[in-house]
Design a protein around this motif. Structure first.
Motif, PDB file in Angstrom:
ATOM      1  N   PHE A   1      -7.191   8.865  10.324  1.00  0.00           N
ATOM      2  CA  PHE A   1      -6.965   7.776   9.234  1.00  0.00           C
ATOM      3  C   PHE A   1      -7.126   8.272   7.974  1.00  0.00           C
ATOM      4  N   TYR A   2      -6.220   7.905   6.974  1.00  0.00           N
ATOM      5  CA  TYR A   2      -6.403   8.437   5.759  1.00  0.00           C
ATOM      6  C   TYR A   2      -6.201   7.384   4.405  1.00  0.00           C
ATOM      7  N   ILE A   3      -6.927   7.540   3.415  1.00  0.00           N
ATOM      8  CA  ILE A   3      -6.908   6.537   2.445  1.00  0.00           C
ATOM      9  C   ILE A   3      -6.974   7.497   1.182  1.00  0.00           C
TER      10      ILE A   3
ATOM     11  N   THR B   1       0.716  -1.210  -0.035  1.00  0.00           N
ATOM     12  CA  THR B   1      -0.009  -0.018  -0.153  1.00  0.00           C
ATOM     13  C   THR B   1       0.843   1.303  -0.073  1.00  0.00           C
ATOM     14  N   ASN B   2       2.064   1.066   0.588  1.00  0.00           N
ATOM     15  CA  ASN B   2       2.867   2.356   0.773  1.00  0.00           C
ATOM     16  C   ASN B   2       4.438   1.866   0.316  1.00  0.00           C
ATOM     17  N   PRO B   3       4.445   1.733  -0.968  1.00  0.00           N
ATOM     18  CA  PRO B   3       5.767   1.280  -1.648  1.00  0.00           C
ATOM     19  C   PRO B   3       6.991   1.683  -0.953  1.00  0.00           C
ATOM     20  N   ARG B   4       7.097   3.062  -0.298  1.00  0.00           N
ATOM     21  CA  ARG B   4       8.451   3.559   0.082  1.00  0.00           C
ATOM     22  C   ARG B   4       8.549   3.325   1.506  1.00  0.00           C
TER      23      ARG B   4
ATOM     24  N   PHE C   1       2.414   7.612  -0.449  1.00  0.00           N
ATOM     25  CA  PHE C   1       1.666   7.248   0.744  1.00  0.00           C
ATOM     26  C   PHE C   1       0.142   7.039   0.373  1.00  0.00           C
ATOM     27  N   HIS C   2      -0.468   5.938   0.578  1.00  0.00           N
ATOM     28  CA  HIS C   2      -1.823   5.821   0.305  1.00  0.00           C
ATOM     29  C   HIS C   2      -2.840   5.398   1.537  1.00  0.00           C
ATOM     30  N   PHE C   3      -2.182   4.991   2.543  1.00  0.00           N
ATOM     31  CA  PHE C   3      -3.013   4.296   3.530  1.00  0.00           C
ATOM     32  C   PHE C   3      -2.307   4.467   5.065  1.00  0.00           C
ATOM     33  N   GLY C   4      -3.037   5.057   5.877  1.00  0.00           N
ATOM     34  CA  GLY C   4      -2.341   4.914   7.213  1.00  0.00           C
ATOM     35  C   GLY C   4      -3.027   5.992   8.000  1.00  0.00           C
ATOM     36  N   ARG C   5      -2.456   5.984   9.339  1.00  0.00           N
ATOM     37  CA  ARG C   5      -2.964   6.955  10.353  1.00  0.00           C
ATOM     38  C   ARG C   5      -1.754   8.020  10.790  1.00  0.00           C
TER      39      ARG C   5
END
Length: 370
Positions: A170-172, A58-61, A275-279
């Motif tokens: 939380f962000y998507i 989801t967050n490749p870096r 960054f695509h998915f997390g808090r």
């Protein structure tokens, strides 16, 4: 919820006196019980998408997408200029191979270069649930913390964010989408008692429904301090780490989501590459400022292993809790599938297991948290 002020940190206790639940019936279930349906859901998604570790994309870096084994320093280091101005200043350091005064000399030199002064928050670079996090107010205290820290291991020293409010957002953002969205806001209330000049801290804990319900967590940590009698009006914060499993109260704050807050968090997240998915865990000055997307400091960015923590509001039903879990983990699989199709390299199950084992081994060696 009204704007946060020094008095309103007691809002949770006031709400409980009005009849709200002190603890949800599932809040302190053993992890293997509560998360069993989540594991079943994960396996179903893995079979559907033909990958057990797809959310690690989801967050490749970020290492493993932030499921486990990720570096707190490396994540914050990814931030561009827009994101960085909202992050509480920090510096990453590594302890020496052998314990000694060189650790403190090195740490204070790094602090000076980063413009940090006491108090600072010391935290392991690789950890979860507040393990090893401690408020450090003096040079002597930092020296003791470093002496107890594992050798040749990274940690982070961060400026203490002094705003009263604490939240997890939380962000998507779907890959390729023009904008992301906020899917959860959690307001966190640290366990606090106010002295009356007569009662011991342990008696003040017993008199509060919520604190009494988690007294087994608090009294063990407080030790002899629990027998102290605070002065009348003295407010005593019982733990530093804002985690529900360590005694804090979590409340659903989704009513604070506004277009302004969403735009601000989206701009910050988009300035963290891929960054695509997390808090985002942050401290904030007031709820009114937070609604405007202003007046906050980010203290940590968590990836695919993070939760939408409003589920731990005592008023949240278990149906809503699982609905939220399934929605977020389902989104993680969908995002991972899109990125896999775009050519992001797979993250193997054995590699993920080794990252988890490395993190678990380190966590067993960290100093105790505040």
């Amino acid at each position: 919820m009204s704007d946060i002020s020094p008095a309103s940190r007691l809002e949770g206790a006031v709400a409980r006196r009005r009849g709200a639940k002190a603890v949800s019936f599932f809040e302190f279930w053993p992890g293997f019980v509560f998360y069993a349906p989540v594991v079943v859901f994960w396996i179903f998604q893995a079979l559907r998408h033909r990958s057990l570790t797809l959310p690690a994309l989801t967050n490749p870096r970020i290492e493993a997408g932030g499921i486990c084994g990720e570096s707190k320093n490396d994540i914050l280091d990814l931030a561009g200029p827009e994101a960085r101005r909202w992050i509480s200043p920090y510096v990453g350091i590594t302890t020496q191979a052998h314990a000694g005064p060189a650790d403190l000399i090195m740490a204070e030199a790094a602090m000076a270069e980063a413009g940090l002064s006491y108090p600072v928050v010391a935290k392991p670079d690789m950890s979860c649930n507040g393990c090893g996090v401690r408020l450090v107010e003096t040079s002597a205290a930092l020296g003791r913390y470093l002496a107890a820290f594992p050798r040749a291991t990274r940690l982070q020293l961060q400026a203490l964010a002094t705003d009263e409010g604490e939240a997890g957002i939380f962000y998507i953002r779907e890959p390729g989408a023009a904008k992301g969205r906020i899917t959860s806001v959690t307001l966190k209330y640290a366990p606090i008692v106010t002295g009356d000049g007569r009662s011991r801290i342990r008696d003040l804990i017993a008199a509060d429904d919520r604190l009494n319900a988690v007294s087994h967590l608090l009294l063990e940590k407080l030790g002899a301090e629990a027998a102290r009698v605070p002065a009348a009006g003295e407010r005593v914060r019982l733990v530093f780490v804002g985690n529900h499993c360590r005694g804090s109260t979590f409340k659903d704050g989704r009513h604070l989501i506004t277009p302004e807050l969403t735009a601000r968090i989206d701009a910050i997240a988009r300035d963290i590459p891929e960054f695509h998915f997390g808090r985002f865990d942050l401290r904030f000055a007031s709820t009114n400022a937070l609604r405007r997307g202003e007046g906050f400091s980010i203290i940590e960015v968590n990836g695919a292993g993070s939760e939408a923590t409003h589920i731990w509001d005592p008023e949240t039903s278990i149906i809503e809790a699982y609905r939220t879990q399934f929605f977020h983990y389902g989104a993680a699989f969908r995002i991972g599938a899109v990125l896999r199709a775009q050519g992001v390299k797979r993250y193997g199950a054995w590699r993920l297991l080794r990252a988890w084992q490395r993190q678990k081994a380190l966590m067993a060696l960290y100093p105790s948290n505040d």
